[in-house]
Design a protein around this motif. Structure first.
Motif, PDB file in Angstrom:
ATOM      1  N   PRO A 167       0.810  -1.222   0.000  1.00  0.00           N
ATOM      2  CA  PRO A 167       0.000   0.000   0.000  1.00  0.00           C
ATOM      3  C   PRO A 167       0.845   1.275   0.000  1.00  0.00           C
ATOM      4  N   LEU A 168       1.944   1.276   0.762  1.00  0.00           N
ATOM      5  CA  LEU A 168       2.822   2.454   0.786  1.00  0.00           C
ATOM      6  C   LEU A 168       3.492   2.670  -0.573  1.00  0.00           C
ATOM      7  N   LYS A 169       3.838   1.577  -1.231  1.00  0.00           N
ATOM      8  CA  LYS A 169       4.443   1.652  -2.570  1.00  0.00           C
ATOM      9  C   LYS A 169       3.450   2.250  -3.573  1.00  0.00           C
ATOM     10  N   GLN A 170       2.190   1.793  -3.486  1.00  0.00           N
ATOM     11  CA  GLN A 170       1.161   2.330  -4.385  1.00  0.00           C
ATOM     12  C   GLN A 170       0.911   3.801  -4.121  1.00  0.00           C
ATOM     13  N   ALA A 171       0.921   4.185  -2.830  1.00  0.00           N
ATOM     14  CA  ALA A 171       0.734   5.603  -2.486  1.00  0.00           C
ATOM     15  C   ALA A 171       1.863   6.447  -3.058  1.00  0.00           C
ATOM     16  N   ASN A 172       3.074   5.918  -3.012  1.00  0.00           N
ATOM     17  CA  ASN A 172       4.228   6.624  -3.559  1.00  0.00           C
ATOM     18  C   ASN A 172       4.069   6.852  -5.059  1.00  0.00           C
ATOM     19  N   LYS A 173       3.590   5.810  -5.765  1.00  0.00           N
ATOM     20  CA  LYS A 173       3.373   5.929  -7.217  1.00  0.00           C
ATOM     21  C   LYS A 173       2.333   6.995  -7.540  1.00  0.00           C
ATOM     22  N   ARG A 174       1.326   7.119  -6.657  1.00  0.00           N
ATOM     23  CA  ARG A 174       0.251   8.086  -6.894  1.00  0.00           C
ATOM     24  C   ARG A 174       0.595   9.472  -6.376  1.00  0.00           C
ATOM     25  N   GLY A 175       1.759   9.604  -5.752  1.00  0.00           N
ATOM     26  CA  GLY A 175       2.175  10.915  -5.243  1.00  0.00           C
ATOM     27  C   GLY A 175       1.478  11.307  -3.958  1.00  0.00           C
ATOM     28  N   ILE A 176       0.992  10.338  -3.200  1.00  0.00           N
ATOM     29  CA  ILE A 176       0.309  10.617  -1.937  1.00  0.00           C
ATOM     30  C   ILE A 176       1.357  10.817  -0.849  1.00  0.00           C
ATOM     31  N   LYS A 177       1.326  11.959  -0.195  1.00  0.00           N
ATOM     32  CA  LYS A 177       2.301  12.278   0.859  1.00  0.00           C
ATOM     33  C   LYS A 177       1.848  11.736   2.206  1.00  0.00           C
ATOM     34  N   GLY A 178       2.820  11.406   3.060  1.00  0.00           N
ATOM     35  CA  GLY A 178       2.492  10.931   4.388  1.00  0.00           C
ATOM     36  C   GLY A 178       3.521  11.334   5.421  1.00  0.00           C
ATOM     37  N   LYS A 179       3.081  11.362   6.672  1.00  0.00           N
ATOM     38  CA  LYS A 179       3.978  11.596   7.802  1.00  0.00           C
ATOM     39  C   LYS A 179       3.791  10.464   8.802  1.00  0.00           C
ATOM     40  N   ILE A 180       4.906   9.990   9.349  1.00  0.00           N
ATOM     41  CA  ILE A 180       4.835   8.925  10.356  1.00  0.00           C
ATOM     42  C   ILE A 180       5.682   9.321  11.560  1.00  0.00           C
ATOM     43  N   ILE A 181       5.055   9.232  12.741  1.00  0.00           N
ATOM     44  CA  ILE A 181       5.778   9.425  14.004  1.00  0.00           C
ATOM     45  C   ILE A 181       5.775   8.094  14.746  1.00  0.00           C
ATOM     46  N   THR A 182       6.955   7.685  15.203  1.00  0.00           N
ATOM     47  CA  THR A 182       7.017   6.564  16.136  1.00  0.00           C
ATOM     48  C   THR A 182       7.923   6.974  17.288  1.00  0.00           C
ATOM     49  N   SER A 183       8.279   6.041  18.174  1.00  0.00           N
ATOM     50  CA  SER A 183       9.029   6.448  19.360  1.00  0.00           C
ATOM     51  C   SER A 183      10.098   5.427  19.722  1.00  0.00           C
ATOM     52  N   THR A 184      10.935   5.830  20.653  1.00  0.00           N
ATOM     53  CA  THR A 184      11.940   4.912  21.207  1.00  0.00           C
ATOM     54  C   THR A 184      11.455   4.312  22.526  1.00  0.00           C
ATOM     55  N   TYR A 185      10.165   4.502  22.838  1.00  0.00           N
ATOM     56  CA  TYR A 185       9.615   4.011  24.098  1.00  0.00           C
ATOM     57  C   TYR A 185       9.843   2.502  24.226  1.00  0.00           C
ATOM     58  N   LEU A 186      10.477   2.094  25.302  1.00  0.00           N
ATOM     59  CA  LEU A 186      10.828   0.704  25.596  1.00  0.00           C
ATOM     60  C   LEU A 186      11.747   0.085  24.540  1.00  0.00           C
ATOM     61  N   ASN A 187      12.236   0.934  23.618  1.00  0.00           N
ATOM     62  CA  ASN A 187      13.163   0.490  22.555  1.00  0.00           C
ATOM     63  C   ASN A 187      12.587  -0.665  21.736  1.00  0.00           C
ATOM     64  N   PHE A 188      11.272  -0.628  21.545  1.00  0.00           N
ATOM     65  CA  PHE A 188      10.622  -1.725  20.829  1.00  0.00           C
ATOM     66  C   PHE A 188      10.653  -1.523  19.316  1.00  0.00           C
ATOM     67  N   THR A 189      10.651  -0.286  18.874  1.00  0.00           N
ATOM     68  CA  THR A 189      10.748  -0.013  17.438  1.00  0.00           C
ATOM     69  C   THR A 189      12.105  -0.488  16.934  1.00  0.00           C
ATOM     70  N   ASP A 190      12.133  -1.168  15.781  1.00  0.00           N
ATOM     71  CA  ASP A 190      13.410  -1.669  15.268  1.00  0.00           C
ATOM     72  C   ASP A 190      13.947  -0.778  14.145  1.00  0.00           C
TER      73      ASP A 190
END
Length: 939
Positions: A47-70
Motif C-alpha cells: 500500500p505504501l508503494k502504491q501511495a508513492n506511485k500516486r504521489g500521496i504524501k504521508g507523515k509517520i511518528i514513532t518512538s523509542t519508548y521501551l526500545n521496541f521499534t526496530d
C-alpha cells in the motif's frame, strides 16, 4: 455529522485491511504510533508503494519508548520518498509514549482511527484490539484538535535520518549485550514446562486408547509442532521404568534426549545413547539409532522396555524397523510422523493398529500457534516469461524459459523490497530443475548474494555442511537453491525466507516447501514467502493450497481469494497482486473440479507424489497435507478402486471388480463416505476380526473413538447395518454386510466369504473402513454430539439427518427440500439462491439478516392455524427443535449437488403472513464471521 464505528481483528476484517485500503484511497496520511516493528511494516509495504506511485504524501511518528521499534523498520520507511519520518525520543524526557492514531485526509473529510494498535503483525491482524474509526468534515472541532495535537508531537520529534538511526542501533546493540538468557534455569524446572493445546489433546487421546486396552498409537503432526515434547509429556504421565526412543536420523537423537532430560529432571532416571560410538545400554531411558539397534536388538530381552517411541514412524515399514518391532513387546508403543507414507505397499497405520492419537496439519498448526506465521506475497512474474503454451510437466522447457537475467534482477528487487525477519537472510529457493538451481546460484553469486545449489545427487555430508553454514549468523552464505530436496524431512529452524521460483503443479509440494520455514526459532517472528507467479495453466492450484481445505468448491475458493484468505488463522498474511488474483479467478471459473479431465489430472499428479506407484488405497491420501479428496473419485465411479481401474486401464483390477459381491460391498461401504456418524464403521472394523458383536461390545468399541455413545444409537446402528430402513430398490441392489438377531450382529455370508477367502479383497475392504474412521476422527474428533448427532458448521446431505436422528422409517424419504421432520426434530434445508431456470417455482425469500438472525419462509401451503404452522411459530413452547441447514447454491459445478452446512438450532422470534409464513429465527449460536462472509459475499 460524525460517523463512528469500532474496528476489531476478526475473520471478516482487521485493522490491517482498513489501513491498507485507506492509504490507497486518501490524499494524505498521518500516523503516530508508539511502536513499529518489521513484522507489521512488511504487511503495509505494498500500500505504501502504491501511495508513492500516486504521489500521496504521508507523515509517520514513532518512538523509542521501551526500545521496541526496530531500526530495520525505520530504514525501510525512509526508502519511500513520499513519507517524512520522525521519532519521539522518550529516554531524554523520562515519559511514556502510547499514541496509536492513523489519520487519513480526503477531499471533503478526515478519517481518524484511534485505539490500541501499534504497527506490529499481531496488533494489525490478530490481537484483541479496539480501534475507533471517526469520519468527520474538515472544519469539525474534533478534527482540528487531533491535527493540532499531531503537529505538536511532530515538532517535538526528531528526524529519523541516517545519523539518528545509526545512534539508535548502537543503543539497541548495547542493550542486547546486557540482556542474557538463562535457559539452564528452565531445564532444571521441568514442572514449569507445560503442554500446549495440541500436546494436551494428544495425551488425552492416548490415555483414552490405553483405558480401552489399546497398546499402540500413531500421532501425525507437522514438522516443528512439538511431537517430541508431546511424547515426553505422555511418558511423564505413564512413568515407564524403561523407555526406548528410536530415531532414523542420528542428529535428532541428542535433541530428543535433551528434551526428555529437560522435562524429567528430578525423576531419578538415567538417560543414555545407543549409537555407533555410545553404548549406554543399561540407561533407564535409552535413545537409539535404528541402524545400531537393528544390529544389537537380540542383546535385549523382548520385555526390557515398557514404552517404545518410534520417531519418524513412516520409516517403520522398512526391514530394519520391522525386526526391532517384532522383537520387543512393550506395554505401549507410540509412533510419531509428519507424513504417514506407505512404503513398499505397507501401511504405517496397520503397524499401530490403526489407532491415531492425533493429526495436526498446517492450518491447525497455525491456529494453535505451534509454528510461526508466514507472510506470503504472490508476485506476477515478468512479461518476458511466457508459460501459457507449455506443459507444466515439461521440466526442460520450463527451465529454459525461466533462465533469464532479467528475471534474476526482478527476484532480487522484490527480495530486497519485502525484506525478511532477523538480521541475516537465510533463504531456500525452490527451482524447476537441477540446471535451474545451478543457474540461479551462479547468477545470485555474480550479484553479490552468496549462494549454493544442492540437489539429491549431493552427499548428506555436503548438504549438512551447507545447512550449518546457512544457519550460522557469521557465515556469508544466504541462499540455498534446490529442486528435489528440502520439500520435507529436513529441519532448518532459522529459515526466514522462501522463494518459490517454479510453477506450482501440486498443492502437496507447495505446502511442503512452505513448511520448510515455519519451525519456531528465537530469532524470527514470521516467514517471508515470495512466489513468482507465471501465466501457466495451473496457477489456481496456489489458491487450493493456501485455502487449506481438502473439501472445497469454486465459491469458497473465490471468497477466500477476495477476502485475502481471511480463513487462515493468526498473523499469517496472504497477498496476491491484482494480476495474479484476476488470473486465478479466471482459471477457477473455467475449471470444472468434477470433470473426468480434472479428476484424472489430480489423480496422476498425486501418483507422482506416491513415488510413481498407483495409489490403490484410500489411506494413501492421508500421507500428505494438500492431498486431493478421494471421495470425489468415488463419486465419479461408485468405488475408488473402480476409478483407479478406469484411469489406469488396469485389467487385473477390472477382473477383481468383476466379482459382483466384492464390487457391491465396496459400493455399499463407499456410499457411506464421508462418515457423519462413526458407529457403523467401528462395528464393521470389529467384525473384520470377529464373527459377531453384541450391543455391549459395540458400545465399548465405539467409545474408543468418541467420549460417549447412547444405547439407542448403538441399536439404531445395528438396524442400519441390517438394512432395516432401506426401501425395496435399495434392498434389491445392495449387498447385505450384517445380520441382526436379538441384539447380536453377525457377519453376512457374503461379508464372511470376502474377508476370509481372498486376502486382496479383504485389504481393499479394510482400507475403506479404516479410511472412513480416520477421516471421521479428523473432522469430528472424539466429541459426542447427542441425538440428533449434528456438529455445527459441518456439511450434511438430507439423508444424513435420518441416520443422525435415529429415524426408524425408510431413510430414502428424507429427500427433496424445505422442512423434514422426525418427531420433535424439524430439519430446515435452505437454498439461499434459487434455481433460476425452474419455471413456476416459488422464489422463497430466505436470507441472513445478520450473524444472529435468519429470515425464512415456510412452504407455500403452510397456514398459521395448522399444526405445522404452530409448531414453527411457537417452537419453544411446543418443544420443537428447529435445525437450520443452509447452502449458497444448489449447484456450483455442473452435475455436482452441493451439501448443506448445519448452522445450529434456532427459535422463532417474529412472524407474519401465511402460505408462506415469513419467520424470523434467532440462532442459538451466532454464525462465525468467516462462514457468514462465505454465505453472503458476492464474487
Amino acid at each position: 455529522m460524525i460517523d463512528k464505528r469500532l474496528i476489531t481483528n476478526n475473520n471478516t476484517g482487521n485493522l490491517l485491511k482498513e489501513i491498507a485500503q485507506s492509504i490507497q484511497e486518501c490524499e494524505r496520511f498521518y500516523f503516530s504510533v508508539a511502536f513499529i516493528n518489521f513484522s507489521g511494516l512488511q504487511l503495509l509495504l505494498d500500500p505504501l508503494k502504491q501511495a508513492n506511485k500516486r504521489g500521496i504524501k504521508g507523515k509517520i511518528i514513532t518512538s523509542t519508548y521501551l526500545n521496541f521499534t526496530d531500526t530495520k523498520s525505520l530504514e525501510k520507511i525512509n526508502i519511500f520518498e513520499n513519507i517524512d519520518l520522525k521519532v519521539f525520543v522518550t529516554d531524554e524526557r523520562e515519559i511514556g509514549f502510547h499514541t496509536k492514531a492513523y489519520i487519513f485526509e480526503y477531499k471533503d473529510f478526515y478519517k481518524i482511527i484511534i485505539g490500541s494498535s501499534n504497527i506490529t503483525q499481531s496488533a494489525l491482524k490478530s490481537n484483541v484490539e479496539w480501534n475507533v474509526e471517526i469520519i468527520s468534515k474538515h472544519n469539525d472541532e474534533f478534527v482540528k484538535q487531533v491535527l493540532k495535537e499531531y503537529d505538536s508531537i511532530w515538532e517535538q520529534s526528531t528526524v529519523a535520518d541516517v545519523e539518528f538511526i545509526k545512534r539508535y542501533e548502537e543503543l539497541l546493540e548495547s542493550i542486547e549485550h546486557i540482556v542474557t538468557t538463562k535457559q539452564q534455569f528452565v531445564a532444571e524446572k521441568g514442572s514449569y514446562i507445560v503442554p500446549n493445546n495440541m500436546q494436551r489433546r494428544a495425551i488425552e487421546n492416548l490415555e483414552r486408547l490405553r483405558s480401552f486396552g489399546e497398546n499402540k498409537a500413531l500421532v501425525i503432526a507437522a514438522t516443528g509442532t512439538g511431537k517430541t515434547y508431546m511424547s515426553a509429556f505422555d511418558v511423564k504421565k505413564v512413568k515407564p521404568k524403561r523407555l526406548l526412543f528410536l530415531v532414523h536420523r542420528e542428529e535428532i537423537l541428542r535433541k530428543a534426549k535433551e528434551t526428555y532430560e529437560a522435562l524429567l529432571p528430578n525423576e531419578n532416571l538415567t538417560f543414555g545413547l545407543l549409537t555407533g560410538t555410545n553404548k549406554d545400554t543399561v540407561a533407564d531411558y535409552l535413545f537409539a539409532n535404528i541402524n545400531t539397534m537393528s544390529k544389537s536388538y537380540l542383546a535385549f530381552d523382548p520385555t526390557t522396555f515398557d514404552y517404545i517411541v518410534y520417531d519418524e514412524a513412516h520409516h517403520a515399514t522398512s526391514p530394519s524397523y520391522q525386526k526391532v518391532m517384532d522383537h520387543f513387546k512393550p506395554s505401549f508403543t507410540l509412533g510419531m510422523t509428519a507424513t504417514p507414507e506407505r512404503a513398499d505397499n505397507e501401511n504405517v497405520f496397520d503397524l499401530f493398529d490403526n489407532n491415531v492419537g492425533l493429526e495436526v496439519r498446517l492450518h491447525e498448526a497455525l491456529e494453535e500457534e505451534l509454528v510461526i506465521p508466514f507472510h506470503y506475497f504472490g508476485v506476477t512474474d515478468i512479461d518476458s516469461i511466457d508459460l501459457s503454451d507449455v506443459d507444466i510437466d515439461d521440466v526442460a522447457e520450463i527451465t529454459k524459459r525461466l533462465k533469464l537475467n532479467e528475471r534474476i534482477d526482478f527476484i532480487i528487487e522484490n527480495m530486497e523490497f519485502y525484506g525478511h525477519d532477523s538480521e541475516k537472510r537465510k533463504c531456500i529457493g525452490f527451482c524447476a530443475s537441477r540446471e535451474h538451481a545451478t543457474y540461479m546460484a551462479e547468477e545470485f553469486n555474480k550479484r553479490g548474494y552468496y549462494s549454493i545449489a544442492l540437489d539429491g545427487n549431493d552427499s548428506s555430508e555436503k548438504r549438512n555442511t551447507f545447512i550449518s553454514r546457512l544457519e550460522d549468523d557469521n557465515d556469508p552464505l544466504t541462499v540455498i537453491f534446490t529442486v528435489d530436496i528440502f520439500n520435507e524431512g529436513v529441519d532448518i529452524p532459522s529459515i526466514n525466507t522462501v522463494l518459490m521460483l517454479r510453477p506450482t503443479n501440486s498443492p502437496i509440494v507447495f505446502i511442503q516447501q512452505l513448511g520448510r520455514g515455519l519451525r519456531k526459532h528465537p530469532l524470527k517472528n514470521f516467514l517471508t514467502v515470495l512466489d513468482f507467479i507465471g501465466n501457466h495453466s495451473k496457477t489456481f492450484l496456489i489458491a487450493l493450497a493456501l485455502n487449506g481445505n481438502r473439501y472445497y468448491d469454486k465459491e469458497s475458493i473465490k471468497v477466500a481469494i477476495s477476502t485475502g484468505f481471511a480463513n487462515i488463522p493468526g498473523n499469517t498474511h496472504v497477498q496476491l497482486d491484482e494480476i495474479s488474483q484476476e488470473r486465478i479467478l479466471a482459471q477457477i471459473d473455467q475449471e470444472n473440479f468434477y470433470s473426468m479431465k480434472y479428476l484424472k489430472e489430480e489423480y496422476f499428479e498425486f501418483k507422482k507424489m506416491n513415488s510413481g506407484r498407483a495409489p490403490l488405497y484410500l489411506m494413501d491420501y492421508i500421507k500428505f497435507d494438500g492431498s486431493p479428496d478421494p471421495v470425489k473419485f468415488i463419486e465419479n465411479a461408485k468405488t475408488y478402486l473402480g476409478f483407479v481401474a478406469k484411469v489406469e486401464k488396469d485389467d487385473q483390477l477390472k477382473l477383481l471388480l468383476f466379482n459382483e459381491g466384492f464390487e457391491g460391498v465396496l459400493k455399499e461401504l463407499s456410499s457411506m463416505l464421508p462418515l457423519k456418524r462413526v458407529y457403523e464403521f467401528v462395528i464393521l472394523r470389529y467384525l473384520l476380526t470377529h464373527h459377531e458383536i453384541s450391543l455391549e461390545r459395540a458400545q465399548h468399541e465405539i467409545q474408543k473413538e468418541i467420549e460417549y455413545v447412547d444405547d439407542d444409537s448403538v441399536l439404531h446402528a445395528f438396524q442400519c447395518l441390517n438394512q432395516d430402513f432401506y426401501d425395496s430398490v435399495q434392498i434389491n441392489n445392495r449387498p447385505k454386510l450384517c445380520m441382526h438377531e436379538k441384539h447380536i450382529l453377525k457377519r453376512s455370508d457374503l461379508f464372511q466369504r470376502l474377508i476370509t477367502e481372498n486376502e486382496q479383497m479383504r485389504k481393499f475392504i479394510e482400507d475403506v473402513i479404516h479410511y472412513g474412521i480416520f477421516r471421521y476422527r479428523k473432522e469430528f474428533q472424539n466429541k459426542y454430539y447427542g441425538v440428533p448427532f449434528l456438529k455445527l458448521y459441518e456439511q450434511y446431505k438430507m439423508v444424513d439427518t435420518a441416520i443422525l436422528s435415529n429415524f426408524r422409517k425408510i431413510h430414502s424419504s428424507f429427500r427433496g427440500q424445505g422442512l423434514l421432520a422426525n418427531g420433535s426434530e424439524f430439519f430446515l434445508f435452505i437454498d439461499l439462491h434459487k434455481e433460476e431456470d425452474i419455471k413456476d417455482s416459488i422464489k422463497y425469500n430466505d436470507k441472513f439478516i445478520d450473524q444472529k438472525y435468519f429470515h425464512w419462509e415456510t412452504q407455500n401451503n403452510t397456514k398459521q392455524s395448522s399444526d405445522r404452522g404452530k409448531d414453527i411459530i411457537f417452537n419453544q413452547e411446543r418443544g420443537i427443535n428447529l435445525h437450520l441447514f443452509v447452502r449458497k447454491y444448489k449447484n456450483i459445478e455442473k452435475s455436482k449437488t452441493e451439501p448443506f452446512i448445519y448452522i445450529g438450532k434456532g427459535n422463532t422470534v417474529d412472524y407474519e403472513g401465511e402460505q408462506p409464513i415469513q419467520v424470523t429465527i434467532e440462532l442459538e449460536q451466532e454464525i462465525p464471521a468467516r462462514l457468514y462472509t462465505e454465505f453472503t459475499e458476492k464474487v
